[in-house]
Write an enzyme that holds these catalytic residues in place. Structure first.
Site, PDB file in Angstrom:
ATOM      1  N   SER A 102       0.843  -1.195   0.000  1.00 27.49           N
ATOM      2  CA  SER A 102       0.000   0.000   0.000  1.00 27.49           C
ATOM      3  C   SER A 102       0.881   1.248   0.000  1.00 27.49           C
ATOM      4  CB  SER A 102      -0.956  -0.041   1.195  1.00 27.49           C
ATOM      5  OG  SER A 102      -1.997   0.894   1.066  1.00 27.49           O
ATOM      6  N   ASP A 249      -9.241  -5.863  -4.656  1.00 24.14           N
ATOM      7  CA  ASP A 249      -8.807  -4.745  -3.805  1.00 24.14           C
ATOM      8  C   ASP A 249      -9.800  -3.592  -3.963  1.00 24.14           C
ATOM      9  OD1 ASP A 249      -7.520  -2.544  -2.603  1.00 24.14           O
ATOM     10  OD2 ASP A 249      -5.547  -3.334  -3.124  1.00 24.14           O
ATOM     11  N   HIS A 277      -7.218  -6.180   0.144  1.00 25.53           N
ATOM     12  CA  HIS A 277      -6.128  -5.262   0.469  1.00 25.53           C
ATOM     13  C   HIS A 277      -5.406  -5.633   1.756  1.00 25.53           C
ATOM     14  CE1 HIS A 277      -4.098  -1.443  -0.321  1.00 25.53           C
ATOM     15  NE2 HIS A 277      -4.207  -1.148   0.957  1.00 25.53           N
TER      16      HIS A 277
END
Length: 299
Positions: A102, A249, A277
């Site tokens: 991320s 995601d 995610h």
């Protein structure tokens, strides 16, 4: 799992390592307001058992690392990349295989671009070259890239923001439940260990210097905002790169991972069906371990 405090200028960064320091080094960079323990113990032990020396750390303003006043001492992801270099220095590591998830994936990209001599390979998980504005916050609107986060996820964030404003968490249990409510929609459609996710969030709360940091997501947005789109620079990147992204995601849609894999010369893409995610199950963790071992195949 020895713990160590590493200095990054005046900052103290909490770190922990796994495995034999003589083995190839792997640095794990976590995303946004998460803590080092967001990288599952099973992944760290699995990588160590595969002959890798693994280092994970709390970024500034998270976990047990230094908390600073952002308004008085603003920083961006270039500074976070320099913090990562300081962690490598703290362990006497000249160059490492870098794994970022991320926002940590954006920091990893900047390591490859700004400090190429410190990077042996990049594994970029659930990230994008243009994260500016992607993280929705509980205080105010964010301007999203295209394609934006999924509409149902944004609706959940808006509902959660309204509920927290009406009834702010006041106890340990309420704080943990609020964090869990934010994470649960990120899981994707595969079978996830949600109780394991809750256990990690509980561990984060209990170990943190400031377990409830209401501005953490906003700080992440501020740190990302000045970076802009890295794609033009990435087209000249000369580092072995693996892009891992879940097809489900909801916050950084898989199109961003596909674009990233196409942008970095020679990059490989691994797109995991149903993966979201966060909160991977045991099978996904093993998938990640095998993929990381594959790209870090030599010293």
């Amino acid at each position: 799992m020895p713990e160590k405090i590493v200095l990054a200028g005046e900052l103290q960064l909490w770190t922990e390592d796994f495995g034999d320091p003589a083995d190839p080094d792997v640095l794990l960079i976590v995303g946004a307001d998460a803590q080092a323990v967001g990288w599952p113990d099973s992944l760290c032990h699995g990588l160590a058992a595969s002959g890798r020396h693994v280092i994970r750390y709390d970024q500034r303003n998270t976990g047990k690392s230094t908390l600073i006043d952002y308004d008085k001492n603003p920083y961006d992801c270039h500074d976070l990349a320099r913090d990562a270099v300081a962690v490598l220095d703290g362990y006497g590591v000249d160059a490492a295989h870098i794994v970022g998830g991320s926002m940590g994936g954006l920091v990893a990209q900047l390591l490859g671009l700004d400090h190429p001599g410190r990077v042996r390979s990049l594994t970029l998980c659930s990230t994008s070259s243009r994260l500016a504005g992607v993280v929705p916050t509980l205080r105010g609107e964010a301007s999203f890239f295209s394609p934006p986060p999924h509409a149902d996820y944004l609706a959940h964030v808006a509902q959660m923001a309204a509920e927290l404003a009406a009834s702010p968490p006041a106890t340990r249990e309420e704080f943990i439940e609020a964090r869990f409510s934010a994470y649960a929609p990120l899981a994707g459609s595969t079978e996830y260990d949600m109780e394991g996710c809750r256990a990690v969030l509980t561990h984060e709360y209990d170990r943190a210097t400031n377990p409830w940091h209401p501005d953490a997501s906003q700080l992440a947005i501020d740190a990302i905002a000045s970076v802009g789109d890295l794609a033009p620079r990435l087209r000249a990147l000369d580092v072995p790169t693996l892009v891992i992204h879940g097809t489900d995601d909801p916050i950084i849609p898989v199109e961003h991972g596909r674009a990233l894999a196409e942008t970095v010369p020679g990059a490989r893409g691994l797109f995991i069906e149903g993966y979201g995610h966060v909160c991977p199950n045991a099978a996904v963790i093993e998938h990640l371990r095998a993929a990381i071992v594959g790209i870090t195949g030599g010293p």
